[in-house]
Design a protein around this motif. Sequence first.
Motif, PDB file in Angstrom:
ATOM      1  N   ILE A 136       1.276  -2.367  -8.295  1.00 57.86           N
ATOM      2  CA  ILE A 136       1.034  -1.664  -7.197  1.00 57.86           C
ATOM      3  C   ILE A 136       1.076  -3.158  -6.046  1.00 57.86           C
ATOM      4  CG2 ILE A 136      -0.740  -0.762  -5.527  1.00 57.86           C
ATOM      5  CD1 ILE A 136      -1.601   0.792  -8.093  1.00 57.86           C
ATOM      6  N   ALA A 137       0.766  -4.155  -6.551  1.00 60.71           N
ATOM      7  CA  ALA A 137       0.719  -5.384  -5.248  1.00 60.71           C
ATOM      8  C   ALA A 137       2.182  -5.450  -4.870  1.00 60.71           C
ATOM      9  CB  ALA A 137       0.279  -6.459  -6.089  1.00 60.71           C
ATOM     10  N   ALA A 138       3.214  -5.485  -5.615  1.00 63.17           N
ATOM     11  CA  ALA A 138       4.615  -5.494  -5.211  1.00 63.17           C
ATOM     12  C   ALA A 138       5.162  -4.646  -4.235  1.00 63.17           C
ATOM     13  CB  ALA A 138       5.374  -5.528  -6.449  1.00 63.17           C
ATOM     14  N   MET A 139       4.601  -3.231  -4.818  1.00 68.44           N
ATOM     15  CA  MET A 139       4.840  -2.097  -3.881  1.00 68.44           C
ATOM     16  C   MET A 139       4.094  -2.456  -2.458  1.00 68.44           C
ATOM     17  SD  MET A 139       4.531   1.305  -5.867  1.00 68.44           S
ATOM     18  CE  MET A 139       4.672   2.297  -4.576  1.00 68.44           C
ATOM     19  N   VAL A 140       2.926  -2.467  -2.452  1.00 60.31           N
ATOM     20  CA  VAL A 140       2.254  -2.789  -1.176  1.00 60.31           C
ATOM     21  C   VAL A 140       3.002  -3.852  -0.165  1.00 60.31           C
ATOM     22  CG1 VAL A 140      -0.077  -3.858  -0.094  1.00 60.31           C
ATOM     23  CG2 VAL A 140      -0.069  -2.067  -2.191  1.00 60.31           C
ATOM     24  N   GLU A 141       3.276  -5.217  -0.830  1.00 58.71           N
ATOM     25  CA  GLU A 141       3.879  -6.044  -0.215  1.00 58.71           C
ATOM     26  C   GLU A 141       5.274  -5.755   0.394  1.00 58.71           C
ATOM     27  OE1 GLU A 141       3.693  -9.028   0.900  1.00 58.71           O
ATOM     28  OE2 GLU A 141       1.878  -9.911   0.115  1.00 58.71           O
ATOM     29  N   HIS A 142       6.148  -5.095  -0.368  1.00 57.42           N
ATOM     30  CA  HIS A 142       7.548  -4.732   0.029  1.00 57.42           C
ATOM     31  C   HIS A 142       7.448  -3.446   1.103  1.00 57.42           C
ATOM     32  CE1 HIS A 142       8.478  -0.767  -1.566  1.00 57.42           C
ATOM     33  NE2 HIS A 142       9.685  -0.699  -1.230  1.00 57.42           N
ATOM     34  N   HIS A 143       6.469  -2.810   1.526  1.00 55.70           N
ATOM     35  CA  HIS A 143       5.975  -1.945   2.323  1.00 55.70           C
ATOM     36  C   HIS A 143       6.302  -2.464   3.625  1.00 55.70           C
ATOM     37  CE1 HIS A 143       4.011   1.348   0.048  1.00 55.70           C
ATOM     38  NE2 HIS A 143       5.153   1.370   0.085  1.00 55.70           N
TER      39      HIS A 143
END
Length: 382
Positions: A136-143
Amino acid sequence: MASAGAMSWWQSQWLRQWHRPLALRDKLLTSPDFQRWASDFPLTQWIARRRAKGLFDLVAGFVYSQVLLACVRLNLFDILHETPQSLAALSSRLSLKPDATERLLNAAIALQLVERRGESYALGSLGAPMVGNTAIAAMVEHHAALYADLRDPVALLRGELSNKALSEYWPYTAYEDLQAVDTQRAAKYSALMSASQPLIAQDILDAYPMQHHKNILDIGGGEGTFLCSVGARHAHLRLGLFDLPVVAQRAQAKFAAHNLQDRAQVFGGSFLHDDLPQGHDLISLVRVLFDHPDEQVLKLLAAVRLALPPQGTLIVAEPMAGAKGAETMGDAYFNFYLMAMGHGRSRTQEQIKILLQKSGFTRIKTVPTRMPLQVQMISASH
Ligand SMILES: C[S@@+](CC[C@H](N)C(=O)[O-])C[C@H]1O[C@@H](n2cnc3c(N)ncnc32)[C@H](O)[C@@H]1O
């Protein structure tokens, strides 16, 4: 493809019968006098308040996302996982002034990411699952790329977007020029895909038994993270991965690092232009179809069918539209995400099944998964 808006006879009868009551309801709900009355009247008050909150959440949603981004960037969840901490301690750990720390913590408490315990702050019910959750952290960052493209949603809908951050992020959607997928960009999106695999790999493996298969070919398999999970669960299976050459190289390195080089074979190429390797009795398409428009999906499925032996099986696994109770994921989030990316679409199970049928597949079945919000599955026979 059947239009999502096509109505059955029953639906049109239902609508005809309910047309007048529904029109009356719309009139009432849009009337300020009725809204005032409903929020004062004891029996309707809770509904009025819940609706007002629902609407406010839509208005303010992007602020909530940025609060989450701040928590992720500041590593707040891991810090609170060590032990509940005071405001002063957190202010020093986060390198924020006490006032800013308190604002962040109050926002995070309101969003259930953090919880107050006496004088200390601790993980909240939605913050706890974020601990060590690189997916989830990677998804949040790439947003960041998605926010940039969604800045003017009307321009996006009209196809007049000047900013194209997401299509830069996913360069393979420029079909004419797959050379545009350079090593650096492939590394970036493959790392994100790999980081988010834990959200789905075990659900897929729990939903679909692979004991009776001998060889699996994961097409568009990225850097091989899904196949590493397959290999760990099913020691008898031989593993094959097909992806663009720059990505396939990364998979080769990953299999070597996981000591799977003797069981795994890697194929570099384009599934839209090159023949697919034959001889695998199971082929998987994990989070691949939604990246592509119908014509490309039909081309890919035709190639898959050619590569599958007569007893072979195809499994399709990805987040799908229309997931009961999780409609916002496929119909709002992925729908707009893929529009910003410039290719592909979020499809319902039915829409994917129609594409499979058109490509000649038979025995097309839904495979129920634990968390349809994250992944739904369909299996089909040659
Ligand atoms: C969204 S990613 C999914 C990766 C992986 N299946 C997963 O779920 O983590 C889509 C993958 O399809 C690959 N891909 C896209 N177009 C392709 C093409 N024409 N030929 C081969 N692979 C392609 C991309 O390189 C990428 O690895």
